[in-house]
Motif scaffolding. Sequence first.
Motif, PDB file in Angstrom:
ATOM      1  N   ILE A  71       4.880  -2.598  19.860  1.00 25.68           N
ATOM      2  CA  ILE A  71       4.973  -1.988  18.533  1.00 25.68           C
ATOM      3  C   ILE A  71       3.581  -1.534  18.125  1.00 25.68           C
ATOM      4  CG2 ILE A  71       5.590  -2.306  16.105  1.00 25.68           C
ATOM      5  CD1 ILE A  71       7.498  -4.550  17.001  1.00 25.68           C
ATOM      6  N   PRO A  72       3.328  -0.226  18.148  1.00 23.69           N
ATOM      7  CA  PRO A  72       2.019   0.251  17.713  1.00 23.69           C
ATOM      8  C   PRO A  72       1.887   0.152  16.189  1.00 23.69           C
ATOM      9  CG  PRO A  72       3.431   2.107  18.250  1.00 23.69           C
ATOM     10  CD  PRO A  72       4.195   0.862  18.605  1.00 23.69           C
ATOM     11  N   VAL A  73       0.677  -0.132  15.740  1.00 21.93           N
ATOM     12  CA  VAL A  73       0.374  -0.166  14.316  1.00 21.93           C
ATOM     13  C   VAL A  73      -0.564   1.000  14.040  1.00 21.93           C
ATOM     14  CG1 VAL A  73      -0.660  -1.463  12.419  1.00 21.93           C
ATOM     15  CG2 VAL A  73       0.672  -2.666  14.167  1.00 21.93           C
ATOM     16  N   ARG A  74      -0.093   1.949  13.234  1.00 24.93           N
ATOM     17  CA  ARG A  74      -0.883   3.134  12.896  1.00 24.93           C
ATOM     18  C   ARG A  74      -1.309   3.073  11.445  1.00 24.93           C
ATOM     19  NH1 ARG A  74       2.383   8.326  13.975  1.00 24.93           N
ATOM     20  NH2 ARG A  74       0.718   9.044  12.627  1.00 24.93           N
ATOM     21  N   THR A  75      -2.470   3.632  11.177  1.00 25.37           N
ATOM     22  CA  THR A  75      -2.972   3.710   9.805  1.00 25.37           C
ATOM     23  C   THR A  75      -2.785   5.128   9.288  1.00 25.37           C
ATOM     24  OG1 THR A  75      -4.598   1.973  10.214  1.00 25.37           O
ATOM     25  CG2 THR A  75      -5.023   3.441   8.356  1.00 25.37           C
ATOM     26  N   VAL A  76      -2.253   5.227   8.075  1.00 25.46           N
ATOM     27  CA  VAL A  76      -2.128   6.507   7.372  1.00 25.46           C
ATOM     28  C   VAL A  76      -2.895   6.374   6.064  1.00 25.46           C
ATOM     29  CG1 VAL A  76       0.093   7.061   8.454  1.00 25.46           C
ATOM     30  CG2 VAL A  76       0.067   5.873   6.265  1.00 25.46           C
ATOM     31  N   SER A  77      -3.343   7.493   5.532  1.00 20.69           N
ATOM     32  CA  SER A  77      -4.157   7.419   4.317  1.00 20.69           C
ATOM     33  C   SER A  77      -4.083   8.715   3.518  1.00 20.69           C
ATOM     34  CB  SER A  77      -5.620   7.136   4.689  1.00 20.69           C
ATOM     35  OG  SER A  77      -6.416   7.079   3.535  1.00 20.69           O
ATOM     36  N   ALA A  78      -4.221   8.558   2.207  1.00 16.86           N
ATOM     37  CA  ALA A  78      -4.324   9.709   1.303  1.00 16.86           C
ATOM     38  C   ALA A  78      -5.724   9.784   0.720  1.00 16.86           C
ATOM     39  CB  ALA A  78      -3.287   9.596   0.194  1.00 16.86           C
ATOM     40  N   GLY A  79      -6.655   9.029   1.289  1.00 11.01           N
ATOM     41  CA  GLY A  79      -8.025   9.042   0.789  1.00 11.01           C
ATOM     42  C   GLY A  79      -8.470   7.659   0.373  1.00 11.01           C
ATOM     43  N   ASN A  80      -9.596   7.608  -0.283  1.00 13.94           N
ATOM     44  CA  ASN A  80     -10.200   6.356  -0.707  1.00 13.94           C
ATOM     45  C   ASN A  80     -10.033   6.212  -2.221  1.00 13.94           C
ATOM     46  OD1 ASN A  80     -12.395   4.615  -1.789  1.00 13.94           O
ATOM     47  ND2 ASN A  80     -12.857   4.374   0.384  1.00 13.94           N
ATOM     48  N   ILE A  81      -9.278   5.234  -2.626  1.00  7.59           N
ATOM     49  CA  ILE A  81      -8.952   5.048  -4.046  1.00  7.59           C
ATOM     50  C   ILE A  81     -10.201   4.782  -4.879  1.00  7.59           C
ATOM     51  CG2 ILE A  81      -8.464   2.570  -3.868  1.00  7.59           C
ATOM     52  CD1 ILE A  81      -6.121   3.057  -5.824  1.00  7.59           C
ATOM     53  N   ARG A  82     -11.166   4.063  -4.333  1.00  3.91           N
ATOM     54  CA  ARG A  82     -12.398   3.774  -5.079  1.00  3.91           C
ATOM     55  C   ARG A  82     -13.213   5.053  -5.274  1.00  3.91           C
ATOM     56  NH1 ARG A  82     -17.796   2.592  -4.524  1.00  3.91           N
ATOM     57  NH2 ARG A  82     -18.579   1.012  -5.954  1.00  3.91           N
ATOM     58  N   ASP A  83     -13.405   5.810  -4.191  1.00  2.91           N
ATOM     59  CA  ASP A  83     -14.159   7.058  -4.298  1.00  2.91           C
ATOM     60  C   ASP A  83     -13.499   8.014  -5.287  1.00  2.91           C
ATOM     61  OD1 ASP A  83     -15.880   6.022  -2.425  1.00  2.91           O
ATOM     62  OD2 ASP A  83     -15.150   7.283  -0.770  1.00  2.91           O
ATOM     63  N   ASP A  84     -12.163   8.093  -5.213  1.00  2.00           N
ATOM     64  CA  ASP A  84     -11.439   8.975  -6.129  1.00  2.00           C
ATOM     65  C   ASP A  84     -11.579   8.516  -7.577  1.00  2.00           C
ATOM     66  OD1 ASP A  84     -10.672  10.462  -3.940  1.00  2.00           O
ATOM     67  OD2 ASP A  84      -8.624   9.682  -3.879  1.00  2.00           O
ATOM     68  N   ALA A  85     -11.580   7.189  -7.787  1.00  2.00           N
ATOM     69  CA  ALA A  85     -11.711   6.658  -9.151  1.00  2.00           C
ATOM     70  C   ALA A  85     -13.084   6.974  -9.739  1.00  2.00           C
ATOM     71  CB  ALA A  85     -11.476   5.151  -9.155  1.00  2.00           C
ATOM     72  N   LEU A  86     -14.094   7.024  -8.874  1.00  2.00           N
ATOM     73  CA  LEU A  86     -15.458   7.286  -9.343  1.00  2.00           C
ATOM     74  C   LEU A  86     -15.793   8.772  -9.414  1.00  2.00           C
ATOM     75  CD1 LEU A  86     -17.277   4.438  -7.391  1.00  2.00           C
ATOM     76  CD2 LEU A  86     -16.671   4.487  -9.830  1.00  2.00           C
ATOM     77  N   ASP A  87     -14.911   9.610  -8.896  1.00  2.00           N
ATOM     78  CA  ASP A  87     -15.141  11.055  -8.866  1.00  2.00           C
ATOM     79  C   ASP A  87     -14.681  11.671 -10.196  1.00  2.00           C
ATOM     80  OD1 ASP A  87     -15.244  13.772  -8.416  1.00  2.00           O
ATOM     81  OD2 ASP A  87     -13.927  13.749  -6.662  1.00  2.00           O
ATOM     82  N   PRO A  88     -15.620  12.206 -10.998  1.00  2.00           N
ATOM     83  CA  PRO A  88     -15.221  12.787 -12.289  1.00  2.00           C
ATOM     84  C   PRO A  88     -14.320  14.012 -12.139  1.00  2.00           C
ATOM     85  CG  PRO A  88     -17.579  13.110 -11.896  1.00  2.00           C
ATOM     86  CD  PRO A  88     -17.054  12.279 -10.762  1.00  2.00           C
TER      87      PRO A  88
END
Length: 192
Positions: A71-88
């Motif tokens: 069973i392979p474990v793959r990572t998916v992402s929509a970005g970095n929540i912390r970076d997005d929170a700090l981005d005005p």
Amino acid sequence: MTNPASADDAGPVLRCLSLGAGVQSSAVLLLACEGVIPRCDVALFADTGWEPRAVYENLARLRAHAVKFGIPVRTVSAGNIRDDALDPAHRFVSMPLHVLNPDGSRGLARRQCTSEYKISPLKKAARQLLGYPHPRRVPRGVYVEQAIGISTDEFTRAKDSGVKYLRNVFPLIDLGWDRNAVRRLSRRARVR
């Protein structure tokens, strides 16, 4: 909680697990490895980019364990929540933040972290695994069965995916397991 199958339902094209690397989804992966529930073709970890260290450590243990069972474990992402929170320039803070309202009362900032950083990347991955990335239409009857680790004590969180190409199933609820049963499996397995 599973969607009722119609007479012409050929079954899922593939089975995946929404792996958050917490105790409940970890238990679902272990159950799939042991053959207690149907084997997953892939486990998908939706990474917010800012998970606690313990989550990433457990993910590494789970990945090493699951590969032994194919069973392979793959990572998916929509970005970095912390970076997005700090981005005005980001439209609004997506994660839950406690705020002081203009009137002096306490509140929570508007958030969509689960939808934006977990559910959406998982739906996108499901479409790609099926071979129908957006905007291609997924043919009728073609779907991924997605196992989600929700136990009986949280049954109200068990929801339909909202799309026809992704059918959520809840193995822990189907087994009648609460969080205590999940913890017993975790202690016995010693993966988490």
